[in-house]
Design a protein around this motif. Sequence first.
Motif, PDB file in Angstrom:
ATOM      1  N   GLU A 198       5.385   3.754  -1.557  1.00  0.00           N
ATOM      2  CA  GLU A 198       4.822   2.430  -1.262  1.00  0.00           C
ATOM      3  C   GLU A 198       5.582   1.757  -0.130  1.00  0.00           C
ATOM      4  O   GLU A 198       6.806   1.824  -0.054  1.00  0.00           O
ATOM      5  CB  GLU A 198       4.888   1.564  -2.521  1.00  0.00           C
ATOM      6  CG  GLU A 198       4.315   0.162  -2.341  1.00  0.00           C
ATOM      7  CD  GLU A 198       4.436  -0.673  -3.604  1.00  0.00           C
ATOM      8  OE1 GLU A 198       4.595  -1.906  -3.490  1.00  0.00           O
ATOM      9  OE2 GLU A 198       4.390  -0.092  -4.706  1.00  0.00           O
ATOM     10  N   PHE A 199       4.839   1.121   0.755  1.00  0.00           N
ATOM     11  CA  PHE A 199       5.452   0.350   1.833  1.00  0.00           C
ATOM     12  C   PHE A 199       5.821  -1.037   1.311  1.00  0.00           C
ATOM     13  O   PHE A 199       5.024  -1.685   0.630  1.00  0.00           O
ATOM     14  CB  PHE A 199       4.484   0.195   3.013  1.00  0.00           C
ATOM     15  CG  PHE A 199       4.153   1.483   3.702  1.00  0.00           C
ATOM     16  CD1 PHE A 199       5.111   2.154   4.446  1.00  0.00           C
ATOM     17  CD2 PHE A 199       2.876   2.022   3.613  1.00  0.00           C
ATOM     18  CE1 PHE A 199       4.801   3.339   5.091  1.00  0.00           C
ATOM     19  CE2 PHE A 199       2.560   3.205   4.255  1.00  0.00           C
ATOM     20  CZ  PHE A 199       3.523   3.873   4.988  1.00  0.00           C
ATOM     21  N   ARG A 200       7.029  -1.494   1.654  1.00  0.00           N
ATOM     22  CA  ARG A 200       7.461  -2.830   1.271  1.00  0.00           C
ATOM     23  C   ARG A 200       7.943  -3.577   2.515  1.00  0.00           C
ATOM     24  O   ARG A 200       8.409  -2.969   3.478  1.00  0.00           O
ATOM     25  CB  ARG A 200       8.590  -2.767   0.248  1.00  0.00           C
ATOM     26  CG  ARG A 200       8.211  -2.098  -1.064  1.00  0.00           C
ATOM     27  CD  ARG A 200       9.385  -2.092  -2.022  1.00  0.00           C
ATOM     28  NE  ARG A 200       9.095  -1.324  -3.229  1.00  0.00           N
ATOM     29  CZ  ARG A 200       9.983  -1.106  -4.199  1.00  0.00           C
ATOM     30  NH1 ARG A 200      11.212  -1.615  -4.096  1.00  0.00           N
ATOM     31  NH2 ARG A 200       9.651  -0.392  -5.254  1.00  0.00           N
ATOM     32  N   ALA A 201       7.817  -4.894   2.465  1.00  0.00           N
ATOM     33  CA  ALA A 201       8.292  -5.707   3.585  1.00  0.00           C
ATOM     34  C   ALA A 201       9.792  -5.486   3.766  1.00  0.00           C
ATOM     35  O   ALA A 201      10.542  -5.491   2.794  1.00  0.00           O
ATOM     36  CB  ALA A 201       8.002  -7.181   3.330  1.00  0.00           C
ATOM     37  N   GLU A 230       0.845  -1.195   0.000  1.00  0.00           N
ATOM     38  CA  GLU A 230       0.000   0.000   0.000  1.00  0.00           C
ATOM     39  C   GLU A 230       0.883   1.249   0.000  1.00  0.00           C
ATOM     40  O   GLU A 230       2.091   1.190   0.228  1.00  0.00           O
ATOM     41  CB  GLU A 230      -0.903   0.008   1.234  1.00  0.00           C
ATOM     42  CG  GLU A 230      -1.823  -1.189   1.349  1.00  0.00           C
ATOM     43  CD  GLU A 230      -2.943  -1.158   0.319  1.00  0.00           C
ATOM     44  OE1 GLU A 230      -3.199  -0.071  -0.245  1.00  0.00           O
ATOM     45  OE2 GLU A 230      -3.541  -2.216   0.062  1.00  0.00           O
ATOM     46  N   THR A 231       0.238   2.394  -0.252  1.00  0.00           N
ATOM     47  CA  THR A 231       0.961   3.661  -0.217  1.00  0.00           C
ATOM     48  C   THR A 231       0.629   4.407   1.063  1.00  0.00           C
ATOM     49  O   THR A 231      -0.329   4.062   1.778  1.00  0.00           O
ATOM     50  CB  THR A 231       0.600   4.545  -1.417  1.00  0.00           C
ATOM     51  OG1 THR A 231      -0.789   4.918  -1.318  1.00  0.00           O
ATOM     52  CG2 THR A 231       0.843   3.819  -2.733  1.00  0.00           C
ATOM     53  N   VAL A 232       1.433   5.433   1.330  1.00  0.00           N
ATOM     54  CA  VAL A 232       1.196   6.263   2.521  1.00  0.00           C
ATOM     55  C   VAL A 232      -0.205   6.849   2.482  1.00  0.00           C
ATOM     56  O   VAL A 232      -0.921   6.895   3.491  1.00  0.00           O
ATOM     57  CB  VAL A 232       2.252   7.390   2.604  1.00  0.00           C
ATOM     58  CG1 VAL A 232       1.938   8.338   3.757  1.00  0.00           C
ATOM     59  CG2 VAL A 232       3.655   6.814   2.751  1.00  0.00           C
ATOM     60  N   SER A 233      -0.619   7.252   1.283  1.00  0.00           N
ATOM     61  CA  SER A 233      -1.939   7.871   1.136  1.00  0.00           C
ATOM     62  C   SER A 233      -3.069   6.855   1.265  1.00  0.00           C
ATOM     63  O   SER A 233      -4.081   7.111   1.930  1.00  0.00           O
ATOM     64  CB  SER A 233      -2.028   8.566  -0.229  1.00  0.00           C
ATOM     65  OG  SER A 233      -3.319   9.083  -0.454  1.00  0.00           O
ATOM     66  N   SER A 234      -2.887   5.672   0.649  1.00  0.00           N
ATOM     67  CA  SER A 234      -3.987   4.706   0.620  1.00  0.00           C
ATOM     68  C   SER A 234      -4.325   4.159   2.002  1.00  0.00           C
ATOM     69  O   SER A 234      -5.477   3.808   2.272  1.00  0.00           O
ATOM     70  CB  SER A 234      -3.653   3.549  -0.334  1.00  0.00           C
ATOM     71  OG  SER A 234      -2.554   2.791   0.158  1.00  0.00           O
TER      72      SER A 234
END
Length: 207
Positions: free
Chosen positions: A182-185, A149-153
Amino acid sequence: MGEEITQKPMYQQIALDIARRVVNGDFQAGCKIHGRSTLAGEYNVSPETVRRAVILLQDMDVVSVSHGSGITINSQEEACKFIDKFKDMESIASLKMNLDKLFEDKKEIDSNLANTIEKIIDYSDRLRNISPYNPLEIEIKEDSMVVGETVSSVKFWQNTGATIIAIRRDKDIILSPGPYAEFRAGDVIVVVGDEGVLKRVKVFLNV
């Protein structure tokens, strides 16, 4: 005499100069050169200084000395060896001087580094005491709901009240990531906020 030998004791300078004159052909093998008193006047030194220079040349078989016959040139080849020997000694001395200087420079760098680290720690402690907004690093786990997901979503700020100031991803650092980051593991997000905000971030990310 050349400038490269001006730091040596005078008797060594004279010995090297005589050896160079032999190599250059000014003094031929088998010829006799001036007596010590004459050489002392030529080099403007005491006869004792010339005596020490001649002994140095004699030890290296550049010249021979006999009572009543004076100083005789033995070999141009030995004169070359004599000069090469002192070049090697100069190289070793120069390397030692460079090494000593590097050690001194390292001591100064280490001292400056230690002082800088102490200042950073001191400033960090001061900021920690006066500011309620301390940075916190949190790693995004593979099972986190924000992965992909993104910071905004995920409405990160609305849900936590925290501000993301950076994302560390492997060796890269993304400063001030925008709403579409985007957040990544495996990402490590750096957030700021008061104590309550930071607790909400941990709950939100299920850390």
